[in-house]
Write a protein that holds these residues in place. Sequence first.
Motif, PDB file in Angstrom:
ATOM      1  N   LEU A   1       3.528  12.798   9.109  1.00  0.00           N
ATOM      2  CA  LEU A   1       2.634  13.668   9.867  1.00  0.00           C
ATOM      3  C   LEU A   1       1.225  13.634   9.295  1.00  0.00           C
ATOM      4  CD1 LEU A   1       2.148  15.867  12.011  1.00  0.00           C
ATOM      5  CD2 LEU A   1       2.931  17.555  10.331  1.00  0.00           C
ATOM      6  N   ASP A   2       1.116  13.661   7.972  1.00  0.00           N
ATOM      7  CA  ASP A   2      -0.195  13.621   7.320  1.00  0.00           C
ATOM      8  C   ASP A   2      -0.903  12.301   7.587  1.00  0.00           C
ATOM      9  OD1 ASP A   2      -2.148  14.819   5.353  1.00  0.00           O
ATOM     10  OD2 ASP A   2      -1.637  12.988   4.268  1.00  0.00           O
ATOM     11  N   MET A   3      -0.164  11.192   7.591  1.00  0.00           N
ATOM     12  CA  MET A   3      -0.790   9.891   7.856  1.00  0.00           C
ATOM     13  C   MET A   3      -1.372   9.837   9.264  1.00  0.00           C
ATOM     14  SD  MET A   3       1.439   6.903   5.971  1.00  0.00           S
ATOM     15  CE  MET A   3       3.096   7.478   6.342  1.00  0.00           C
ATOM     16  N   TYR A   4      -0.629  10.317  10.242  1.00  0.00           N
ATOM     17  CA  TYR A   4      -1.150  10.308  11.610  1.00  0.00           C
ATOM     18  C   TYR A   4      -2.316  11.289  11.771  1.00  0.00           C
ATOM     19  CZ  TYR A   4       2.434   7.209  13.464  1.00  0.00           C
ATOM     20  OH  TYR A   4       3.213   6.106  13.737  1.00  0.00           O
ATOM     21  N   ASP A   5      -2.264  12.407  11.048  1.00  0.00           N
ATOM     22  CA  ASP A   5      -3.398  13.344  11.079  1.00  0.00           C
ATOM     23  C   ASP A   5      -4.649  12.688  10.506  1.00  0.00           C
ATOM     24  OD1 ASP A   5      -2.033  15.384  12.297  1.00  0.00           O
ATOM     25  OD2 ASP A   5      -1.557  16.453  10.436  1.00  0.00           O
ATOM     26  N   GLN A   6      -4.484  11.953   9.394  1.00  0.00           N
ATOM     27  CA  GLN A   6      -5.612  11.252   8.790  1.00  0.00           C
ATOM     28  C   GLN A   6      -6.208  10.230   9.763  1.00  0.00           C
ATOM     29  OE1 GLN A   6      -7.209  11.500   5.848  1.00  0.00           O
ATOM     30  NE2 GLN A   6      -5.965  13.220   5.137  1.00  0.00           N
ATOM     31  N   LEU A   7      -5.354   9.507  10.446  1.00  0.00           N
ATOM     32  CA  LEU A   7      -5.835   8.509  11.408  1.00  0.00           C
ATOM     33  C   LEU A   7      -6.620   9.169  12.538  1.00  0.00           C
ATOM     34  CD1 LEU A   7      -2.673   6.233  11.563  1.00  0.00           C
ATOM     35  CD2 LEU A   7      -4.937   5.546  10.749  1.00  0.00           C
ATOM     36  N   ARG A   8      -6.115  10.278  13.047  1.00  0.00           N
ATOM     37  CA  ARG A   8      -6.828  10.982  14.128  1.00  0.00           C
ATOM     38  C   ARG A   8      -8.174  11.510  13.648  1.00  0.00           C
ATOM     39  NH1 ARG A   8      -1.489  12.304  15.835  1.00  0.00           N
ATOM     40  NH2 ARG A   8      -1.361  14.036  14.355  1.00  0.00           N
TER      41      ARG A   8
ATOM     42  N   LEU B   1      -2.959   1.651   7.544  1.00  0.00           N
ATOM     43  CA  LEU B   1      -2.354   2.981   7.471  1.00  0.00           C
ATOM     44  C   LEU B   1      -1.487   3.249   8.692  1.00  0.00           C
ATOM     45  CD1 LEU B   1      -2.077   5.643   5.956  1.00  0.00           C
ATOM     46  CD2 LEU B   1      -4.131   6.466   7.137  1.00  0.00           C
ATOM     47  N   ALA B   2      -1.946   2.802   9.868  1.00  0.00           N
ATOM     48  CA  ALA B   2      -1.158   2.977  11.089  1.00  0.00           C
ATOM     49  C   ALA B   2       0.142   2.185  11.009  1.00  0.00           C
ATOM     50  CB  ALA B   2      -1.968   2.535  12.298  1.00  0.00           C
ATOM     51  N   SER B   3       0.090   0.967  10.475  1.00  0.00           N
ATOM     52  CA  SER B   3       1.291   0.147  10.333  1.00  0.00           C
ATOM     53  C   SER B   3       2.275   0.782   9.355  1.00  0.00           C
ATOM     54  CB  SER B   3       0.903  -1.256   9.852  1.00  0.00           C
ATOM     55  OG  SER B   3       2.044  -2.064   9.669  1.00  0.00           O
TER      56      SER B   3
ATOM     57  N   ARG C   1       7.240   3.870   8.238  1.00  0.00           N
ATOM     58  CA  ARG C   1       7.851   5.050   7.615  1.00  0.00           C
ATOM     59  C   ARG C   1       8.492   5.944   8.674  1.00  0.00           C
ATOM     60  NH1 ARG C   1       5.697   6.274   2.329  1.00  0.00           N
ATOM     61  NH2 ARG C   1       5.494   4.236   1.297  1.00  0.00           N
ATOM     62  N   CYS C   2       7.875   6.020   9.823  1.00  0.00           N
ATOM     63  CA  CYS C   2       8.391   6.860  10.898  1.00  0.00           C
ATOM     64  C   CYS C   2       9.740   6.336  11.391  1.00  0.00           C
ATOM     65  CB  CYS C   2       7.386   6.908  12.048  1.00  0.00           C
ATOM     66  SG  CYS C   2       7.836   8.012  13.394  1.00  0.00           S
TER      67      CYS C   2
ATOM     68  N   HIS D   1       0.829  -1.204   0.000  1.00  0.00           N
ATOM     69  CA  HIS D   1       0.000   0.000   0.000  1.00  0.00           C
ATOM     70  C   HIS D   1       0.861   1.250   0.000  1.00  0.00           C
ATOM     71  CE1 HIS D   1      -3.747  -2.166   0.708  1.00  0.00           C
ATOM     72  NE2 HIS D   1      -3.130  -2.874   1.633  1.00  0.00           N
ATOM     73  N   THR D   2       0.249   2.340  -0.445  1.00  0.00           N
ATOM     74  CA  THR D   2       0.870   3.660  -0.365  1.00  0.00           C
ATOM     75  C   THR D   2      -0.001   4.526   0.537  1.00  0.00           C
ATOM     76  OG1 THR D   2      -0.352   4.540  -2.270  1.00  0.00           O
ATOM     77  CG2 THR D   2       1.760   3.432  -2.706  1.00  0.00           C
ATOM     78  N   PRO D   3       0.576   5.567   1.149  1.00  0.00           N
ATOM     79  CA  PRO D   3      -0.238   6.463   1.984  1.00  0.00           C
ATOM     80  C   PRO D   3      -1.415   7.058   1.224  1.00  0.00           C
ATOM     81  CG  PRO D   3       2.089   6.856   2.378  1.00  0.00           C
ATOM     82  CD  PRO D   3       2.010   5.909   1.217  1.00  0.00           C
ATOM     83  N   LYS D   4      -1.180   7.473  -0.005  1.00  0.00           N
ATOM     84  CA  LYS D   4      -2.258   8.079  -0.802  1.00  0.00           C
ATOM     85  C   LYS D   4      -3.365   7.072  -1.074  1.00  0.00           C
ATOM     86  CE  LYS D   4      -3.219  10.411  -5.181  1.00  0.00           C
ATOM     87  NZ  LYS D   4      -2.659  10.882  -6.484  1.00  0.00           N
ATOM     88  N   GLY D   5      -2.975   5.857  -1.465  1.00  0.00           N
ATOM     89  CA  GLY D   5      -3.977   4.839  -1.764  1.00  0.00           C
ATOM     90  C   GLY D   5      -4.812   4.475  -0.550  1.00  0.00           C
TER      91      GLY D   5
END
Length: 247
Positions: free
Chosen positions: A174-181, A116-118, A123-124, A59-63
């Motif tokens: 940062l964007d991925m964690y924002d999306q999760l929240r 997405l969290a994984s 990535r982090c 997977h990709t973050p965007k997908g």
Amino acid sequence: DILAGCRCWQEATDGVSAAISSSLREALQHANSDLLGPFVAAENFRENWDETAFVSKAHTPKGLTEDIELVRRLLDDLGRCRVQRVYGVIYSDGRSSRDRLAATAQAALGVMKQALASLAHDRCLAAVRRFDAVIKAVDDRPKDTGVGLDVYAKTYAWAVEEQDALEAVFEEVLDMYDQLRQHGYRTSLDDQVSFDALAAKERDLTHRAMLEARLFLDKSHLERPCTASSGGEPDASEEAPAPSLRQ
């Protein structure tokens, strides 16, 4: 035969038939205008959803963000559907169908958010290691102003390019964690600690390490003795200005 010849009975049955037909037309109109779209979209998703295949693929973050937003819209559309309604003499209750479709979408949403969290976690951690490598490289300054300084100047140039790439990675995490929240995902303590470490590395590289490296190069070039080449002209590499301070 007696009722068939009764005018009152015929009028009553005709009235009931007309009422039922009117109620059915109203129910069908509501189903087509308000229920059909959301229910068909959710049913298509339910038929095509394969958790095993989804988890196993890359997977990709965007997908993942797009997949999560799609399922979120499906659930929102289903939630807005008025599934309990009276149409004249007919009572319609579509809660069981809606709940069945919503259950599949809700389960899929949980799988997607976990994926997405994984990905954000991996990535982090990778970004932290890259930040560490760049910080260590620019902090390892040479003692002499000869060849060691030339090598360090190249290291600094590499670090400038790497910093640009790392800033993009940092913003992505940062964007991925924002999306999760935003989608109600509770970040684990381990993920929070990892992201805090990444943020600290980003600040250290941007506001300390790179600035100190640039100042060191500027000072070293000013203090560096000018050596003459065989033709009596200064070495071009020593005359070339150092890279400008990155903003």
